[in-house]
Design an enzyme around this catalytic site. Structure first.
Site, short mmCIF file in Angstrom:
data_model
loop_
_atom_site.label_atom_id
_atom_site.label_comp_id
_atom_site.label_asym_id
_atom_site.label_seq_id
_atom_site.Cartn_x
_atom_site.Cartn_y
_atom_site.Cartn_z
N GLY A 222 43.94 42.89 44.36
CA GLY A 222 44.84 42.36 43.34
C GLY A 222 45.40 43.50 42.51
O GLY A 222 45.40 44.66 42.93
N GLY A 227 41.65 44.46 38.42
CA GLY A 227 40.59 45.27 39.02
C GLY A 227 39.68 45.88 37.95
O GLY A 227 38.46 45.90 38.10
N GLU A 244 40.79 46.85 46.16
CA GLU A 244 42.08 47.36 46.64
C GLU A 244 43.12 46.89 45.64
O GLU A 244 43.30 45.69 45.45
CB GLU A 244 42.40 46.84 48.05
CG GLU A 244 41.40 47.26 49.12
CD GLU A 244 41.25 48.76 49.27
OE1 GLU A 244 42.13 49.50 48.80
OE2 GLU A 244 40.22 49.19 49.82
N CYS A 278 51.61 45.78 48.77
CA CYS A 278 50.99 46.76 47.86
C CYS A 278 51.43 48.16 48.25
O CYS A 278 51.51 49.04 47.41
CB CYS A 278 49.48 46.64 47.91
SG CYS A 278 48.83 46.77 49.58
P1 NAD Z 1 46.13 39.49 40.45
O1 NAD Z 1 45.34 40.68 40.06
O2 NAD Z 1 46.89 38.77 39.41
O3 NAD Z 1 45.19 38.38 41.14
C1 NAD Z 1 44.38 38.67 42.25
C2 NAD Z 1 43.24 37.64 42.33
O4 NAD Z 1 42.36 37.84 41.23
C3 NAD Z 1 43.70 36.18 42.22
O5 NAD Z 1 42.93 35.39 43.11
C4 NAD Z 1 43.38 35.83 40.78
O6 NAD Z 1 43.17 34.46 40.57
C5 NAD Z 1 42.10 36.62 40.55
N1 NAD Z 1 41.79 36.95 39.15
C6 NAD Z 1 42.61 37.03 38.09
N2 NAD Z 1 41.91 37.39 36.98
C7 NAD Z 1 40.62 37.54 37.36
C8 NAD Z 1 39.41 37.92 36.68
N3 NAD Z 1 39.40 38.23 35.38
N4 NAD Z 1 38.28 37.97 37.40
C9 NAD Z 1 38.26 37.69 38.71
N5 NAD Z 1 39.37 37.33 39.41
C10 NAD Z 1 40.54 37.27 38.75
O7 NAD Z 1 47.08 39.98 41.64
P2 NAD Z 1 48.27 39.18 42.36
O8 NAD Z 1 49.41 39.06 41.41
O9 NAD Z 1 47.72 37.96 43.01
O10 NAD Z 1 48.64 40.21 43.54
C11 NAD Z 1 49.51 41.28 43.36
C12 NAD Z 1 48.75 42.58 43.16
O11 NAD Z 1 47.85 42.80 44.26
C13 NAD Z 1 49.66 43.79 43.14
O12 NAD Z 1 49.29 44.65 42.10
C14 NAD Z 1 49.40 44.45 44.50
O13 NAD Z 1 49.69 45.83 44.52
C15 NAD Z 1 47.97 44.15 44.71
N6 NAD Z 1 47.60 44.27 46.14
C16 NAD Z 1 46.90 45.36 46.56
C17 NAD Z 1 46.59 45.52 47.92
C18 NAD Z 1 45.82 46.74 48.40
O14 NAD Z 1 45.35 46.72 49.54
N7 NAD Z 1 45.69 47.79 47.62
C19 NAD Z 1 46.98 44.54 48.83
C20 NAD Z 1 47.69 43.44 48.36
C21 NAD Z 1 47.99 43.30 47.02
#
Ligand code: NAD
Length: 478
Positions: A222, A227, A244, A278
Site C-alpha cells: 500500500g 506502511g 511493499e 507502484c
Molecule cells: P493504502 O495504503 O491506502 O491501502 C492499502 C491497504 O491498507 C488497504 O487494504 C487499506 O484498507 C489498508 N489500510 C489502510 N489503513 C490501514 C492501517 N492503519 N492499518 C492496516 N491497514 C490499513 O493504499 P492504496 O491506495 O490501496 O494503494 C495505492 C498505494 O499502494 C500506492 O502508494 C502504491 O504505490 C502502493 N503499491 C505498492 C506496490 C509495491 O509493490 N511497492 C504495489 C502496489 C501498490
C-alpha cells in the site's frame, strides 16, 4: 458466498453493508458486500492459528497439488475474473484477464516451491558435531492489499504463504473486494482445509490492527504513509513485517538513446494501466540534446491514446480507479502548474460514452527535481520531465527523491547503462525496458521507504514466510 467474508471454511455476513462502484460508469453498482467487526477478525485469526499446524504437516505432494489446482481454476475462470476486475478497478479487459493469468502463474510457481528442498547442512567447528539450518513456517500471516492489482497481488502473497506451510488471513482493499471473493471461492473449491485461508472485509486501521496484533507475520502492500502506521503498530508486538510501498520512479533518457524505444518505454511506464502501478514512471529525466524531440513525441503519444470504458474493445487506457484518486490526480496537476510546470499534454478530465473517471494522459515539462511534483507520488497517468545536462546530473536527479522503488535508463551505451545501474538507489533497475512488473521467480520491491523487510517473491520469499532454525547435533555422543 453470502456476506463475502470467509472464516474457518464458512461464508460469513458482517454487520456493515457496502457497495462498489464501476469507475467506468459511476451509475453502475458492481457488488454488495459486508464488513465484519473486531470479533470476527479475531475469529479468523484464531481459525488460522488452529489450522496452521496441520497444514504445515500436510503431505508435501498433496499441498503442491492443491496450489496447482488453484492455478488451474484461476486460469479456467480468467475471463470471468478479468471482466469483474475491469468493472471493479477499471483496467482494460485484456489487462484484467492478463492479471488473472498472472495470478494463476504465481500459484503454479508456488506449487513448485512446496517441494523444493529447504535447509542446509554444515560441518561443525566441534569434532563429532554437524550443524543443520532448516526453515520452518512463520505461522499465521496477515495479508493486507491495495486496490491496484486486485487479483494478482493477493495471489502472490497467499501463494507464498501457503507454499511455506503458513495459514493466512487476507484483508483486501474495500475498493476491490470482488476479486478477493472470487479468489476465496477458488481456494475453497481447490480443497484448502478450513481455517488455512480466511478472508475478511473491514476498515483499514481497525481490522489491520487486530490482524497485526494476532499475526506472526504481516505482508502489506500500500502507500508509504500507511506502511509507517502498520510498522509502528507491529513494533508493539514485534510482528515480523514485509512491506511493499509507494514509488516515484525515474526513467533517464540520454542523448544516445534510441528515440523510438525511449518513447515507447516512457509512455508505457507513465500512462498504461492509467499510471496506477507502484512502479509507474512518474519522473522523466532527459538530457538536453534529446529533450525537445523526446517531449514532442511523448506529447503526440499522450494525445493519441483512446481513453474510455474499460470494457470497450477499442479502449487503451481505462478510468482512474476511484473518485478519491481521481480528485487527487486533478489537484496534483493544478499544484504542479502552480509551482511552475508547463502542460505539454492532458491535464484534466476527458469525456467518454459513460459517466466515468476518465483522465487524459498528462505530461508536465520544465520541472525541477526538487519540486513537489517530483517528490510526491501521484499514482495517476501523470509524468513530469526534468531537463538535465549529462549522466552525472541525471543520476543525481534520479536519486534525489526519498522513494526507492524502481528506476530505468534508455541509452545505447553499455557503459552509461552500467554506470546508472550501479549508481541507482532503487530496488529494481530497468535498462532499455518498460518499468518493472512482476516476474514471480525474482524479488520484487523497493528499498526503504518504498519497501521494508525481505521481498515477498522469488528467491527471497522464503526469508519472509519462514523462520530459520540452527540445530547443533553431537552425533558421536550416544
Ligand atoms: P493504502 O495504503 O491506502 O491501502 C492499502 C491497504 O491498507 C488497504 O487494504 C487499506 O484498507 C489498508 N489500510 C489502510 N489503513 C490501514 C492501517 N492503519 N492499518 C492496516 N491497514 C490499513 O493504499 P492504496 O491506495 O490501496 O494503494 C495505492 C498505494 O499502494 C500506492 O502508494 C502504491 O504505490 C502502493 N503499491 C505498492 C506496490 C509495491 O509493490 N511497492 C504495489 C502496489 C501498490
Amino acid at each position: 458466498m453470502q456476506g463475502a467474508n470467509y472464516i474457518d471454511g464458512r461464508w460469513v455476513e458482517g454487520a456493515t453493508p457496502f457497495t462498489t462502484q464501476n469507475p467506468s460508469d459511476l451509475d453502475e453498482t458492481v457488488g454488495s458486500y459486508t464488513k465484519v467487526g473486531e470479533a470476527e477478525v479475531r475469529e479468523a485469526m484464531a481459525a488460522a492459528r488452529r489450522a496452521q499446524p496441520a497444514w504445515a504437516a500436510f503431505n508435501m505432494q498433496a499441498r503442491a497439488d492443491i496450489l496447482y489446482r488453484i492455478a488451474e481454476l484461476l486460469k479456467a475462470r480468467a475471463p470471468e475474473i478479468g471482466k469483474l476486475l475491469s468493472r471493479e478497478e477499471g483496467k482494460t479487459l485484456p489487462e484484467g484477464i492478463g492479471e488473472a493469468l498472472r495470478a494463476a502463474q504465481c500459484f503454479q510457481a508456488a506449487a513448485g516451491d512446496v517441494i523444493r528442498a529447504q535447509g542446509e547442512w554444515y560441518n561443525s567447528m566441534r569434532d563429532g558435531f554437524n550443524v543443520l539450518v532448516t526453515r520452518e513456517p512463520l505461522g499465521v500471516i496477515a495479508a493486507i492489499t491495495p486496490w491496484n492489482f486486485p487479483i494478482a497481488l493477493p495471489s502472490w502473497k497467499i501463494a507464498g504463504a501457503l507454499a511455506y506451510g503458513n495459514a493466512v488471513v487476507l484483508k483486501p482493499s474495500s475498493f476491490v473486494p470482488g476479486c478477493a471473493v472470487m479468489l476465496a471461492q477458488i481456494i475453497e473449491d481447490a480443497g484448502v482445509p478450513a481455517g488455512v485461508f480466511n478472508l475478511v472485509m473491514g476498515d483499514g486501521r481497525a481490522t489491520g490492527n487486530v490482524m497485526i496484533d494476532e499475526a506472526d507475520g504481516l505482508t502489506f502492500t500500500g502507500g508509504t504513509a500507511t506502511g509507517r502506521a502498520v510498522l509502528t503498530r507491529a513494533a508493539e508486538t514485534m510482528t515480523k513485517c514485509q512491506l511493499e510501498l509507494g514509488g516515484k520512479n525515474a526513467l533517464v533518457v540520454l542523448d544516445d538513446a534510441d528515440l523510438d524505444l525511449a518513447v515507447e518505454i516512457a509512455s508505457n511506464g507513465a500512462w498504461i494501466q492509467t499510471g496506477q502501478r507502484c512502479t509507474g514512471t512518474e519522473r522523466l529525466i532527459v538530457t538536453r540534446g534529446i529533450h525537445d524531440a523526446f517531449v514532442e513525441r511523448m506529447a503526440k503519444v499522450a494525445g493519441s491514446y483512446r481513453v474510455g470504458h474499460a470494457l470497450d474493445p477499442e479502449t487503451q487506457i481505462g478510468p482512474v480507479a476511484n473518485v478519491q484518486q481521481f480528485n487527487e490526480n486533478l489537484q496534483f496537476v493544478i499544484d504542479a502548474q502552480a509551482e511552475g510546470a508547463e502542460l505539454a499534454a492532458g491535464g484534466g478530465a476527458v469525456e467518454a460514452r459513460t459517466r466515468g473517471l476518465y483522465m487524459a494522459p498528462t505530461l508536465l515539462t520544465g520541472t525541477r527535481a526538487e519540486w513537489r511534483c517530483n517528490q510526491h507520488e501521484s499514482f495517476g497517468p501523470i509524468a513530469s520531465v526534468i531537463k538535465v545536462e549529462d549522466l552525472d546530473e541525471a543520476i543525481h536527479a534520479a536519486n534525489a527523491c526519498e522513494y526507492k522503488l524502481s528506476s530505468g535508463i534508455a541509452t545505447t551505451s553499455l557503459k552509461n547503462a552500467e554506470r546508472f545501474r550501479k549508481a541507482s538507489k532503487a530496488g529494481m533497475v530497468m535498462v532499455n525496458a518498460p518499468t518493472a512488473g512482476l516476474e514471480y521467480h525474482v524479488p520484487l520491491g523497493g528499498r526503504s521507504p518504498s519497501g521494508y523487510g525481505a521481498r515477498e517473491t522469488g528467491s527471497t520469499a522464503a526469508e519472509f514466510f519462514t523462520e530459520s532454525k540452527t540445530s547443533y547435533i553431537n552425533h558421536g555422543a550416544v
